[in-house]
Scaffold this motif. Structure first.
Motif, mmCIF file in Angstrom:
data_model
loop_
_atom_site.group_PDB
_atom_site.id
_atom_site.type_symbol
_atom_site.label_atom_id
_atom_site.label_comp_id
_atom_site.label_asym_id
_atom_site.label_seq_id
_atom_site.Cartn_x
_atom_site.Cartn_y
_atom_site.Cartn_z
ATOM 1 N N LEU A 117 16.020 -13.347 0.074
ATOM 2 C CA LEU A 117 15.634 -12.201 -0.743
ATOM 3 C C LEU A 117 16.083 -12.393 -2.183
ATOM 4 N N ALA A 118 15.445 -11.659 -3.068
ATOM 5 C CA ALA A 118 15.866 -11.579 -4.468
ATOM 6 C C ALA A 118 15.740 -10.135 -4.914
ATOM 7 N N ALA A 119 16.602 -9.731 -5.830
ATOM 8 C CA ALA A 119 16.549 -8.394 -6.419
ATOM 9 C C ALA A 119 16.161 -8.540 -7.878
ATOM 10 N N GLY A 120 15.098 -7.856 -8.265
ATOM 11 C CA GLY A 120 14.620 -7.935 -9.635
ATOM 12 C C GLY A 120 14.919 -6.661 -10.404
ATOM 13 N N ALA A 121 15.524 -6.820 -11.582
ATOM 14 C CA ALA A 121 15.716 -5.710 -12.512
ATOM 15 C C ALA A 121 14.577 -5.817 -13.516
ATOM 16 N N CYS A 122 13.587 -4.957 -13.368
ATOM 17 C CA CYS A 122 12.289 -5.186 -14.001
ATOM 18 C C CYS A 122 11.869 -4.011 -14.867
ATOM 19 N N SER A 123 12.496 -3.858 -15.982
ATOM 20 C CA SER A 123 12.216 -2.862 -17.031
ATOM 21 C C SER A 123 12.191 -1.436 -16.506
ATOM 22 N N GLY A 124 11.164 -1.016 -15.784
ATOM 23 C CA GLY A 124 11.093 0.362 -15.309
ATOM 24 C C GLY A 124 11.374 0.542 -13.842
ATOM 25 N N ASN A 125 11.594 -0.553 -13.123
ATOM 26 C CA ASN A 125 11.830 -0.489 -11.679
ATOM 27 C C ASN A 125 12.901 -1.482 -11.252
ATOM 28 N N GLY A 126 13.545 -1.172 -10.154
ATOM 29 C CA GLY A 126 14.282 -2.167 -9.395
ATOM 30 C C GLY A 126 13.399 -2.587 -8.241
ATOM 31 N N ILE A 127 13.308 -3.888 -7.986
ATOM 32 C CA ILE A 127 12.423 -4.357 -6.923
ATOM 33 C C ILE A 127 13.167 -5.319 -6.011
ATOM 34 N N LEU A 128 12.630 -5.495 -4.813
ATOM 35 C CA LEU A 128 13.147 -6.442 -3.844
ATOM 36 C C LEU A 128 12.034 -7.420 -3.516
ATOM 37 N N LEU A 129 12.363 -8.709 -3.539
ATOM 38 C CA LEU A 129 11.376 -9.763 -3.299
ATOM 39 C C LEU A 129 11.739 -10.579 -2.070
ATOM 40 N N ASP A 130 10.728 -10.923 -1.286
ATOM 41 C CA ASP A 130 10.872 -11.917 -0.236
ATOM 42 C C ASP A 130 10.627 -13.281 -0.881
ATOM 43 N N ILE A 131 11.652 -14.145 -0.885
ATOM 44 C CA ILE A 131 11.529 -15.467 -1.514
ATOM 45 C C ILE A 131 11.636 -16.574 -0.478
ATOM 46 N N SER A 132 11.297 -16.264 0.774
ATOM 47 C CA SER A 132 11.348 -17.307 1.809
ATOM 48 C C SER A 132 10.402 -18.459 1.477
ATOM 49 N N ASP A 133 9.333 -18.145 0.749
ATOM 50 C CA ASP A 133 8.488 -19.167 0.131
ATOM 51 C C ASP A 133 8.679 -19.025 -1.375
ATOM 52 N N PRO A 134 9.548 -19.833 -1.995
ATOM 53 C CA PRO A 134 9.888 -19.624 -3.403
ATOM 54 C C PRO A 134 8.704 -19.680 -4.360
ATOM 55 N N VAL A 135 7.667 -20.417 -4.014
ATOM 56 C CA VAL A 135 6.512 -20.522 -4.903
ATOM 57 C C VAL A 135 5.717 -19.225 -4.916
ATOM 58 N N ASN A 136 5.830 -18.461 -3.854
ATOM 59 C CA ASN A 136 5.018 -17.253 -3.724
ATOM 60 C C ASN A 136 5.889 -16.045 -3.383
ATOM 61 N N PRO A 137 6.710 -15.595 -4.314
ATOM 62 C CA PRO A 137 7.544 -14.421 -4.029
ATOM 63 C C PRO A 137 6.673 -13.188 -3.809
#
Length: 607
Positions: free
Chosen positions: A313-333
């Protein structure tokens, strides 16, 4: 009872301990807006301990007054020649930025290049090499023989030249990431330069456990879109004008470890899209969340993404939102969760707890150059928001903000930090620009509190310069701080009422070979007496263990207990765990189980 007055010692202020209750005010939860409900309003302004010395520290560039509590400053290095303007602390061309670590070396980013320090003796760091390579931002990461550096200013040149780039369109400009070969530290060589449309404000390294031949770099660009004449495919347009806009995406770079010069962008995922409609501008559109709430930037960029490869997983701090990403395939989060907060102006960075049960997001209200820790500022604005993470869902649980005010000439807001690996607790060291260093315990996210700090007076009483700590990170037993205008500081934790000698010793056993804060490692601890004592002390402190059992554990830890005795006590602890889970006994089942595991590990090492 009132606290004793602080005393001045050798130009620094030492002070009496603060009570945990002092900062409870900074942890009151305010819910994010829910459909059909009114958004939460900002919490009241802060109150603070009137005996805290930080608000009144004497100003100065190289001679500011200092105050500390449960932290000891063991080394302080000024910025070297070529990385500062000796006439003023406010020359932004030489801003110190982020840190990375590898072995006995610290890598310091700077708007004008990077420096490498030998930290084999943390009390006496030595500059090994300084590489002048202007380009702005200058955040660095290290991976084996490679160093990656962000560039997001128009002056950045492909050849690292200091003359800059004057033309509006130039084939000499670099906006993106540089990749250096550092196998020979006496001669770092730039081997690749990967261009991006919005430059690289920050970047994140990501490993793929199924692909040992590559490392991946996520580029987070926050600058203006450069002209398409300079880099084909860069389109500065709204999505309804051109669906190929350079907004609303990140870039994924694949770096072949055996041939880093072949690094290239392999994907530009639309991680902000509405997955049902396909609208690439699918998240927060900007503006406020209602009366009395923050003006928030729209979500068309990420400032920072923290990858946790061990959990995919990855956590993104993205200007207006906090998001959670599945990065099990790093090329395609793939985005799997997003949250809003009416108290956030600009989602800036993220940190997972070691067990991934929580994510702490920071809000860079004011962009880092404004004073946002004044007495009149809400303590939920420019703060940390702590979310529980359960089965891919985030739920707001509490806030933490620096618990004392700073002056109008001190830029101050939540910024970069990292976990301190004390087993059984969630503790973080964090930079607050000119607010200094604050260490918080957020094990209970609704009641996060400060357990240590270090601070200096402002750079000036009369003028607001951008300064203070860009980042503060724990690495193999010490805390290292990147001071924007002053240099590098090294700290040692000091045991006190909130942190014991055993807990500090246990934290020092969780060592790393390499550390980049945006690629978060999973800490592990060996079977060792300090680790067992840390768990035991926590259990006793919070009433989580039977007194009889605590005495038994203390007995086997105090002497050379044989394996049979260690395992017998572990058996008893595990029986207590079962009793707790069956509601026959009170106590902390998880921590008792962890303590039993350490005792069994010690037994395996003992005849």
């Amino acid at each position: 009872m009132p606290h004793p007055r602080p005393s001045l010692v050798s130009g620094r202020l030492s002070r009496a301990p603060l009570l945990p209750a002092l900062v409870v005010l900074a942890a009151t939860a305010v819910g994010a807006p829910v459909a059909g409900q009114e958004p939460a309003m900002a919490e009241p302004r802060m109150t603070w301990d009137p005996n805290d010395p930080r608000p009144g520290l004497r100003a100065g560039w190289r001679d500011a007054e200092e105050a500390s509590w449960n932290l000891s400053l063991v080394a302080s290095l000024p910025r070297p020649e070529g990385f500062m303007n000796p006439e003023t602390p406010g020359d932004g061309r030489f801003t110190n930025t982020d840190l990375a670590f590898q072995g006995d070396r610290l890598f310091q980013g700077n708007y004008n290049g990077f420096q490498v320090f030998d930290i084999s003796d943390p009390t006496n760091p030595r500059l090994e090499v300084a590489v002048v390579c202007p380009g702005g931002q200058g955040d660095v990461s290290v991976y084996g023989d490679l160093l990656v550096m962000s560039a997001q200013e128009n002056r950045g040149r492909l050849d690292c030249g200091v003359e800059g780039v004057e033309e509006t369109v130039s084939d000499q400009r670099l906006l993106g990431v540089r990749i250096f070969d550092i196998s020979d530290l006496s001669n770092p060589r730039q081997v690749a330069a990967v261009q991006s449309c919005r430059g690289s404000h920050t970047h994140t390294l990501v490993e793929d456990p199924n692909d040992p031949d590559h490392v991946y770099v996520y580029i987070q660009g926050t600058g203006r879109v450069r002209p398409g004449e300079e880099l084909p495919g860069c389109i500065d347009a709204e999505p309804d004008e051109d669906e190929n806009t350079a907004l609303f995406r990140i870039e994924v770079v694949r770096v072949p470890l055996a041939a880093p010069e072949q690094a290239e962008v392999v994907n530009m995922p639309r991680i902000f899209a509405d997955y049902e409609t396909g609208d690439i501008a699918g998240l927060w559109g900007g503006g406020d969340h209602g009366e009395g709430t923050q003006q928030t930037r729209r979500t068309h960029q990420c400032h920072d993404i923290t990858a946790y490869p061990a959990i995919g997983l990855a956590a993104g701090a993205c200007s207006g939102n906090g998001i959670l990403l599945d990065i099990s395939d790093p090329v395609n989060p793939v985005r799997i969760e997003e949250v809003l907060d009416p108290n956030f102006a600009y989602w800036h960075s993220a940190t997972f707890t070691n067990d991934a049960s929580k994510v702490l997001f920071t809000d860079e209200w004011g962009g880092g150059s404004a004073p946002r820790c004044r007495p009149t500022d809400p303590h939920t604005w420019g703060a940390n928001a702590i979310f529980r993470l359960d089965d891919g869902e985030l739920e707001l649980a509490g806030y933490y903000k620096l618990p004392v005010p700073q002056r109008d000439t001190e830029n101050c807001v939540a910024h970069n930090g990292s976990l301190i690996p004390v087993p059984g607790r969630d503790i973080m060291v964090q930079a607050w620009y000119q607010g200094g260093v604050s260490i918080l315990d957020f094990t209970d996210p609704a009641h996060a509190y400060e357990i240590a700090y270090f601070d200096r007076g402002p750079l000036s009483d009369d003028e607001l310069y951008t300064g203070g700590y860009w980042s503060t990170y724990w690495y193999n037993g010490q805390i290292y701080g990147a001071e924007i205008s002053r240099g590098i500081d090294v700290f040692e934790l000091v045991a006190g009422e909130h942190l014991s000698e055993a807990e500090i010793a246990a934290a020092k056993l969780a060592t790393l070979d390499e550390f980049n804060a945006q690629m978060q490692p999973r800490f592990t601890w060996p079977a060792a007496v300090p680790v067992a004592r840390a768990y035991l002390e926590q259990l006793v402190r919070h009433g989580g263990i039977l007194q009889e059992r605590a005495s038994q554990v203390e007995g086997v830890l105090s002497g050379n207990a044989p394996a049979a005795r260690l395992n017998a006590v572990a058996d008893a602890l595990e029986a207590d765990v079962q009793g707790i889970r069956e509601a026959r006994l009170g106590g902390d089942a998880d921590k008792l189980a962890a303590l039993a595991e350490v005792l069994r590990g010690l037994g395996a090492l003992t005849p």
